[in-house]
Design a protein around this motif. Structure first.
Motif, PDB file in Angstrom:
ATOM      1  N   TYR A 257       0.798  -1.231   0.000  1.00  0.00           N
ATOM      2  CA  TYR A 257       0.000   0.000   0.000  1.00  0.00           C
ATOM      3  C   TYR A 257       0.830   1.282   0.000  1.00  0.00           C
ATOM      4  N   GLY A 258       2.137   1.172   0.259  1.00  0.00           N
ATOM      5  CA  GLY A 258       2.919   2.373   0.508  1.00  0.00           C
ATOM      6  C   GLY A 258       3.242   3.213  -0.702  1.00  0.00           C
ATOM      7  N   GLU A 259       3.415   2.585  -1.877  1.00  0.00           N
ATOM      8  CA  GLU A 259       3.824   3.302  -3.086  1.00  0.00           C
ATOM      9  C   GLU A 259       5.058   4.166  -2.814  1.00  0.00           C
ATOM     10  N   TYR A 260       6.033   3.579  -2.130  1.00  0.00           N
ATOM     11  CA  TYR A 260       7.218   4.338  -1.747  1.00  0.00           C
ATOM     12  C   TYR A 260       8.133   4.655  -2.926  1.00  0.00           C
ATOM     13  N   LEU A 261       8.228   3.752  -3.893  1.00  0.00           N
ATOM     14  CA  LEU A 261       9.167   3.933  -4.994  1.00  0.00           C
ATOM     15  C   LEU A 261       8.487   4.154  -6.337  1.00  0.00           C
ATOM     16  N   GLU A 262       7.238   3.766  -6.471  1.00  0.00           N
ATOM     17  CA  GLU A 262       6.522   3.943  -7.728  1.00  0.00           C
ATOM     18  C   GLU A 262       5.022   3.878  -7.472  1.00  0.00           C
ATOM     19  N   ASP A 263       4.256   4.409  -8.404  1.00  0.00           N
ATOM     20  CA  ASP A 263       2.803   4.296  -8.313  1.00  0.00           C
ATOM     21  C   ASP A 263       2.384   2.842  -8.519  1.00  0.00           C
ATOM     22  N   LEU A 264       1.390   2.423  -7.756  1.00  0.00           N
ATOM     23  CA  LEU A 264       0.839   1.072  -7.895  1.00  0.00           C
ATOM     24  C   LEU A 264      -0.675   1.189  -8.083  1.00  0.00           C
ATOM     25  N   PRO A 265      -1.103   1.709  -9.224  1.00  0.00           N
ATOM     26  CA  PRO A 265      -2.543   1.975  -9.402  1.00  0.00           C
ATOM     27  C   PRO A 265      -3.401   0.727  -9.400  1.00  0.00           C
ATOM     28  N   GLY A 266      -2.821  -0.424  -9.731  1.00  0.00           N
ATOM     29  CA  GLY A 266      -3.612  -1.651  -9.779  1.00  0.00           C
ATOM     30  C   GLY A 266      -4.059  -2.148  -8.423  1.00  0.00           C
ATOM     31  N   VAL A 267      -3.350  -1.741  -7.345  1.00  0.00           N
ATOM     32  CA  VAL A 267      -3.703  -2.213  -6.001  1.00  0.00           C
ATOM     33  C   VAL A 267      -3.955  -1.070  -5.030  1.00  0.00           C
ATOM     34  N   ARG A 268      -3.972   0.146  -5.519  1.00  0.00           N
ATOM     35  CA  ARG A 268      -4.116   1.308  -4.627  1.00  0.00           C
ATOM     36  C   ARG A 268      -5.406   1.244  -3.820  1.00  0.00           C
ATOM     37  N   GLU A 269      -6.478   0.774  -4.433  1.00  0.00           N
ATOM     38  CA  GLU A 269      -7.768   0.712  -3.743  1.00  0.00           C
ATOM     39  C   GLU A 269      -8.159  -0.719  -3.363  1.00  0.00           C
ATOM     40  N   THR A 270      -7.192  -1.622  -3.362  1.00  0.00           N
ATOM     41  CA  THR A 270      -7.472  -3.007  -2.978  1.00  0.00           C
ATOM     42  C   THR A 270      -7.836  -3.096  -1.497  1.00  0.00           C
ATOM     43  N   VAL A 271      -8.838  -3.890  -1.196  1.00  0.00           N
ATOM     44  CA  VAL A 271      -9.177  -4.240   0.185  1.00  0.00           C
ATOM     45  C   VAL A 271      -8.595  -5.626   0.446  1.00  0.00           C
ATOM     46  N   THR A 272      -7.767  -5.756   1.482  1.00  0.00           N
ATOM     47  CA  THR A 272      -7.167  -7.048   1.812  1.00  0.00           C
ATOM     48  C   THR A 272      -7.847  -7.608   3.055  1.00  0.00           C
ATOM     49  N   VAL A 273      -8.370  -8.825   2.939  1.00  0.00           N
ATOM     50  CA  VAL A 273      -9.108  -9.469   4.026  1.00  0.00           C
ATOM     51  C   VAL A 273      -8.322 -10.693   4.481  1.00  0.00           C
ATOM     52  N   PHE A 274      -7.871 -10.680   5.734  1.00  0.00           N
ATOM     53  CA  PHE A 274      -7.157 -11.807   6.324  1.00  0.00           C
ATOM     54  C   PHE A 274      -8.132 -12.563   7.223  1.00  0.00           C
ATOM     55  N   GLY A 275      -8.501 -13.780   6.833  1.00  0.00           N
ATOM     56  CA  GLY A 275      -9.428 -14.591   7.616  1.00  0.00           C
ATOM     57  C   GLY A 275      -8.694 -15.722   8.311  1.00  0.00           C
ATOM     58  N   ASN A 276      -8.619 -15.680   9.634  1.00  0.00           N
ATOM     59  CA  ASN A 276      -7.814 -16.630  10.403  1.00  0.00           C
ATOM     60  C   ASN A 276      -8.701 -17.615  11.164  1.00  0.00           C
ATOM     61  N   ALA A 277      -8.082 -18.691  11.661  1.00  0.00           N
ATOM     62  CA  ALA A 277      -8.744 -19.597  12.597  1.00  0.00           C
ATOM     63  C   ALA A 277      -8.768 -18.956  13.983  1.00  0.00           C
ATOM     64  N   SER A 278      -9.663 -19.411  14.844  1.00  0.00           N
ATOM     65  CA  SER A 278      -9.841 -18.772  16.147  1.00  0.00           C
ATOM     66  C   SER A 278      -8.801 -19.251  17.160  1.00  0.00           C
ATOM     67  N   ASP A 279      -8.846 -18.641  18.349  1.00  0.00           N
ATOM     68  CA  ASP A 279      -7.841 -18.938  19.374  1.00  0.00           C
ATOM     69  C   ASP A 279      -8.032 -20.295  20.039  1.00  0.00           C
ATOM     70  N   GLU A 280      -9.071 -21.035  19.679  1.00  0.00           N
ATOM     71  CA  GLU A 280      -9.235 -22.403  20.172  1.00  0.00           C
ATOM     72  C   GLU A 280      -8.487 -23.419  19.307  1.00  0.00           C
ATOM     73  N   THR A 281      -7.766 -22.949  18.319  1.00  0.00           N
ATOM     74  CA  THR A 281      -7.061 -23.820  17.375  1.00  0.00           C
ATOM     75  C   THR A 281      -5.887 -24.529  18.043  1.00  0.00           C
ATOM     76  N   THR A 282      -5.701 -25.794  17.693  1.00  0.00           N
ATOM     77  CA  THR A 282      -4.535 -26.562  18.133  1.00  0.00           C
ATOM     78  C   THR A 282      -3.944 -27.295  16.938  1.00  0.00           C
ATOM     79  N   LEU A 283      -2.620 -27.305  16.867  1.00  0.00           N
ATOM     80  CA  LEU A 283      -1.898 -28.031  15.821  1.00  0.00           C
ATOM     81  C   LEU A 283      -0.991 -29.045  16.507  1.00  0.00           C
ATOM     82  N   GLU A 284      -1.405 -30.292  16.527  1.00  0.00           N
ATOM     83  CA  GLU A 284      -0.606 -31.330  17.175  1.00  0.00           C
ATOM     84  C   GLU A 284       0.691 -31.543  16.400  1.00  0.00           C
ATOM     85  N   GLY A 285       1.766 -31.748  17.142  1.00  0.00           N
ATOM     86  CA  GLY A 285       3.055 -31.981  16.501  1.00  0.00           C
ATOM     87  C   GLY A 285       3.836 -30.718  16.223  1.00  0.00           C
TER      88      GLY A 285
END
Length: 391
Positions: A257-285
């Protein structure tokens, strides 16, 4: 780097109106054996099915749902046909479901690609190239499905394999090491001109000496903008991530999102959605971590969300990143909100680019019930929507 494959889908979204997204922040209970697999498959499926039934019933505002996002590796593979049946028979047209599926061997993943080859022909060619180059058929695959119920009621099925493992999926022994996926889909909706992608967790971060996954996505979106004046509208990241706040994610968000070195018009208005598992998650091993949950939505900083802190969500700038972020809590929840319209703050247009419509928790009867709004907006009255931006 994985190839970005353009696919056209028929989705007719309401013109000029925001779209609605539901993150199912469910727990994952996984054990490791040639990949990760649900410990209690029936319990896992019942949780997923309860969400599917809720969406199919469409009570209240859920009739407007457009995007449904589940965690990584959550669906038992033997329930895949039931999932497809529920979506095909029960979901409304113009609905997209993204879900991570139990790990399978590459041999089996190839069979699923063949089953849905009408939508995955390019992916089959990429996988066959890997199969032809070595003895890889027994490698585990972390994969997901993007299920698009089009405007005419037809169901499209797109398969993607994760391209980069986390430490629990990477081994010196090549036969246990995770297969690296070779493609991402950019789904281009018609007639709505809405473009979106779904990727799996660390695919958001992966890089090598020559390029990175996210740079590949940015370049493709920029090329789309230069040729069609369209961009990437939404990027969905499917996670089962014990470290969603890791510095590496913030670094990539800043670059995206920063456009620090060049314009990034293709993603300037992108909405990024991070969908995670909840805090009850366990990964054995694996070494246990308490960091699961905290799904979040990131938008361009020009939207300027008000600072809000509550038990269920908060807004911030991701420790000084050039973004506005809506960050949810860690508990098992259904998180229902709208995707912002793609414009900066303007007094002549909507004052509220991002709105939380409903947050739901498991009920004592096994279904879902609304979290009282006093639990997340500090008020006593039962309001089901909470504005998170200054007027």
């Amino acid at each position: 780097m994985p190839m970005v494959i353009d696919k056209k889908v028929q989705l007719s979204f309401p013109l000029g109106h925001h779209l609605h997204c539901l993150i199912a922040q469910l727990p994952n209970h996984l054990h490791r054996e040639a990949g990760f697999h649900p410990v209690e498959q029936e319990t896992q499926w019942e949780a997923i099915k309860s969400v599917l039934d809720l969406v199919a019933a469409g009570e209240g505002n859920l009739k407007k749902l457009h995007f449904l996002l589940f965690p990584e590796s959550c669906l038992p593979v033997n329930r895949l046909d039931e999932l497809l049946l529920v979506i095909e028979k029960g979901f409304r047209p113009n609905t997209v479901t993204m879900i991570g599926i139990e790990h399978v061997r590459l041999r089996e993943y190839r069979r699923f690609l063949e089953r849905f080859k009408a939508d995955n022909q390019e992916a089959i060619e990429l996988v066959d190239r890997d199969i032809d180059s070595g003895d890889v058929l027994e490698m585990p695959v972390n994969w997901c499905m993007v299920l698009v119920k089009e405007s005419d009621g037809g169901l499209r099925v797109f398969l993607e394999a994760k391209s980069h493992p986390f430490h629990g999926e990477e081994f010196i022994d090549k036969y246990h090491d995770l297969y690296r996926g070779r493609h991402f889909y950019l789904l281009r909706s018609r007639p709505s001109c809405f473009n979106f992608m779904a990727i799996i967790c660390l695919d958001y971060l992966y890089r090598d000496l020559y390029s990175s996954n996210i740079k590949q996505i940015i370049d493709h979106a920029n090329q789309l903008f230069f040729t069609t004046r369209q961009g990437l509208d939404t990027l969905f990241v499917i996670q089962c991530n014990p470290k969603p706040e890791h510095q590496a994610y913030r670094d990539v968000v800043c670059g995206f999102y920063g456009e620090y070195l060049e314009d990034l018009p293709g993603v300037r208005e992108t909405v990024t959605v991070f969908g995670n598992a909840s805090d009850e998650t366990t990964l054995e091993g694996t070494v246990q971590s308490q960091g699961f949950g905290h799904s979040y939505v990131v938008i361009n900083r020009n939207h300027r969300l008000e600072k809000v802190q509550s038990r269920e969500f908060a807004t911030d700038d991701f420790s000084g990143a050039p973004v506005c972020r809506l960050r949810f809590g860690s508990a098992t929840r259904l998180l229902y909100f709208n995707l912002p319209l793609h414009h900066e703050i303007d007094p002549r247009s909507s004052r509220v680019p991002l709105k939380v419509h409903t947050i739901m928790q498991r009920s004592s009867r096994g279904g879902w019930e609304k979290v009282p709004s006093s639990g997340y907006n500090g008020e006593d009255e039962a309001v089901t929507e909470s504005n998170v931006q200054k007027e």
